[in-house]
Design an enzyme around this catalytic site. Structure first.
Site, PDB file in Angstrom:
ATOM      1  N   GLU A   1      42.238  33.382  33.706  1.00 56.43           N
ATOM      2  CA  GLU A   1      41.547  33.871  34.909  1.00 56.43           C
ATOM      3  C   GLU A   1      42.168  35.172  35.414  1.00 56.43           C
ATOM      4  OE1 GLU A   1      42.532  30.632  37.389  1.00 56.43           O
ATOM      5  OE2 GLU A   1      40.933  29.351  36.663  1.00 56.43           O
TER       6      GLU A   1
ATOM      7  N   ARG B   1      47.997  46.029  50.638  1.00 58.36           N
ATOM      8  CA  ARG B   1      49.083  45.562  49.771  1.00 58.36           C
ATOM      9  C   ARG B   1      50.442  46.188  50.084  1.00 58.36           C
ATOM     10  NH1 ARG B   1      49.644  45.692  44.963  1.00 58.36           N
ATOM     11  NH2 ARG B   1      50.014  43.540  44.446  1.00 58.36           N
TER      12      ARG B   1
ATOM     13  N   CYS C   1      47.124  51.328  64.546  1.00 53.36           N
ATOM     14  CA  CYS C   1      48.204  51.019  65.480  1.00 53.36           C
ATOM     15  C   CYS C   1      48.883  49.722  65.066  1.00 53.36           C
ATOM     16  CB  CYS C   1      47.665  50.950  66.893  1.00 53.36           C
ATOM     17  SG  CYS C   1      47.049  52.559  67.392  1.00 53.36           S
ATOM     18  N   GLU C   2      49.655  49.797  64.030  1.00 54.66           N
ATOM     19  CA  GLU C   2      50.318  48.654  63.385  1.00 54.66           C
ATOM     20  C   GLU C   2      51.264  49.226  62.337  1.00 54.66           C
ATOM     21  OE1 GLU C   2      51.231  45.842  62.389  1.00 54.66           O
ATOM     22  OE2 GLU C   2      50.261  44.476  63.792  1.00 54.66           O
TER      23      GLU C   2
ATOM     24  N   TYR D   1      42.568  43.824  44.806  1.00 58.64           N
ATOM     25  CA  TYR D   1      43.011  43.457  46.143  1.00 58.64           C
ATOM     26  C   TYR D   1      43.103  44.675  47.066  1.00 58.64           C
ATOM     27  CZ  TYR D   1      43.999  39.414  43.329  1.00 58.64           C
ATOM     28  OH  TYR D   1      43.869  38.381  42.444  1.00 58.64           O
TER      29      TYR D   1
HETATM   30  C1  LIG Z   1      43.957  34.883  42.430  1.00 61.18           C
HETATM   31  C2  LIG Z   1      43.731  33.960  41.327  1.00 61.18           C
HETATM   32  C3  LIG Z   1      43.693  34.448  40.017  1.00 61.18           C
HETATM   33  C4  LIG Z   1      43.906  35.897  39.644  1.00 61.18           C
HETATM   34  O1  LIG Z   1      45.202  36.341  39.823  1.00 61.18           O
HETATM   35  P1  LIG Z   1      45.641  37.818  39.370  1.00 61.18           P
HETATM   36  O2  LIG Z   1      47.066  37.909  39.709  1.00 61.18           O
HETATM   37  O3  LIG Z   1      44.811  38.782  40.135  1.00 61.18           O
HETATM   38  O4  LIG Z   1      45.363  37.957  37.926  1.00 61.18           O
HETATM   39  C5  LIG Z   1      43.426  33.528  39.017  1.00 61.18           C
HETATM   40  N1  LIG Z   1      43.228  32.210  39.283  1.00 61.18           N
HETATM   41  C6  LIG Z   1      43.267  31.721  40.538  1.00 61.18           C
HETATM   42  C7  LIG Z   1      43.032  30.275  40.775  1.00 61.18           C
HETATM   43  C8  LIG Z   1      43.526  32.571  41.605  1.00 61.18           C
HETATM   44  O5  LIG Z   1      43.595  32.073  42.839  1.00 61.18           O
END
Ligand SMILES: *Cc1c(COP(=O)(O)O)cnc(C)c1O
Length: 405
Positions: free
Chosen positions: A259, A298, A328-329, A356
């Protein structure tokens, strides 16, 4: 993209603007896919990294599936044209009704809580297959905000509770289709990944009907020269070997899923901003730009390092600056950076802004969210309009009878 092309985009669409280079994104997707050859790994792109529908469609053309962490992301994925079998829904701390809504949409369900697993079993028995998110408690990376596999994490069902998972699955005659882990965001060491994988291989012995193993993400990309990055080819060949051995022992070929979010879209994105002021104080020279933590969180939230370049004056003398926003932070994009001399109205480019970036942006200080542009086949395409003032009060209702206008 060249500096000249970036400046063209900044001039045509204004700033602040996110720009994504489709070539870089596609190359990253293919790199990762190829790293696991000869296995045909299934890459489920993590929508939350960058969720613009055009990006989802571009990755669909590459053969990607999706990782969704909310019912809204599931709906975005379906709307982008993904079939339900290509979407994995991995929620955390959501209501059972949201899980039921995802079941009704027909996507893969990944559960990370024993109570929910039992509720799910009681409700659906073996009529709906389900995946179980295991927390193997391996420590990935050093930043506790982005390490979600450790002992105090709210994510996943502890590997130490495996016996309980098995009891629930057997008692309710559940169809456990997959095991999942997502250990965090910064995996540098192939062995950490393999330790997690081994734990899942062992857990698999208790579940005879598995169709896939999902090893989540954790692929780290470089943000600056000398950064440790995930060597995906090395991880790839090690995982391929261990996975083949596992399948042999298990008695069947399973699918291997990942993922990735950041790995696919971080590098393709630049965030283009413009210098409002150059302000000398007793301690430093601040470059104040027309953006802030509301657009790219980030650096402030994770103390993430993002490379910053003055693309308007690439031959200017190098000087030391702190680059800050107009919110303002706490709002510093970069402390003590060497940039080619910065003048008012110069364009600065902030790198690794694809993942992100926009997806974590907000309207704090009643500022408008930026535009998004896709650089595709040698041309710039606007893929999200810059917000207008009305976007800020769109959902307000006035109680004019009680409060005078
Ligand atoms: C955020 C997330 C990802 C992706 O993470 P990366 O660091 O962007 O590759 C994959 N799986 C799950 C369940 C997530 O919450």
């Amino acid at each position: 993209m060249t500096n000249a092309e970036l400046i063209e985009v900044a001039e045509e669409f204004g700033t602040p603007t996110y720009i994504y280079d489709s070539n870089v994104m596609i190359k990253q997707y293919q790199n990762l896919h190829n790293a696991f050859k000869p296995l045909d790994v299934k890459l489920h792109y993590a929508i939350k990294a960058l969720s613009n529908t055009n990006i989802l469609r571009l990755l669909k053309q590459q053969g990607a599936g999706l990782d969704a962490v909310s019912i809204e992301e599931v709906q975005l994925g379906l709307r982008a044209g993904y079939s339900k079998e290509k979407i994995m829904y991995t929620p955390n701390c959501v209501s059972f009704s949201e899980i039921q809504a995802a079941v009704d949409l027909g996507v893969h369900i990944n559960l990370d809580n024993l109570n929910m697993l039992e509720k799910f079993g009681n409700h659906y028995r073996d009529s709906v297959g389900v995946c179980v998110r295991i927390n193997p408690h391996i420590m990935a990376g050093g930043n506790s905000n982005i390490s979600v596999g450790h002992i105090d994490s709210k994510f996943g069902i502890s590997i130490h509770q495996l016996r309980h998972v098995v009891r629930i699955a057997e008692n309710y005659n559940m169809n456990i289709m997959g095991l999942h882990m997502h250990t965090g965001s910064d995996i540098i060491d192939a062995d950490v990944f393999l330790r997690g994988a081994d734990l899942l291989y062992h857990a698999a012995e208790y579940f005879p009907n598995l169709q896939f193993m999902d090893f989540g993400s954790g692929f780290k990309v470089g943000y600056k020269e000398g950064d440790m990055v995930t060597d995906v080819d090395k991880i790839g060949s090690k995982i391929v070997n261990s996975f083949k051995d596992f399948c042999k022992g298990y008695g069947r070929e399973l699918e291997l899923w990942f993922e990735p979010g950041k790995y696919i879209v971080s590098d393709c994105g630049k965030f283009l901003v413009e210098t409002n002021v150059v302000k000398q104080t007793t301690s430093t020279v601040f470059v104040g730009v027309n953006s802030g933590q509301n657009h790219l969180l980030r650096p402030m939230f994770y103390k993430a390092y993002h490379q910053i370049d003055n693309i308007s004056n690439p031959d200017g003398e190098k000087k030391l600056y702190s680059i800050v926003g107009n919110i303002c932070e706490s709002d510093t994009f970069g402390f003590d950076r060497l940039l080619n001399e910065v003048r008012e109205r110069d364009f600065l480019s902030i790198s690794n802004a694809g993942a992100y970036g926009f997806s974590m942006s907000n309207q704090y200080n009643s500022r408008l969210r930026p535009a998004e542009v896709l650089w595709h086949q040698g041309k710039a395409h606007l893929i999200r309009k810059r917000e207008v003032l009305e976007d800020i009060y769109r959902n307000e209702l006035q109680i004019d009878d009680l409060i005078e206008a």
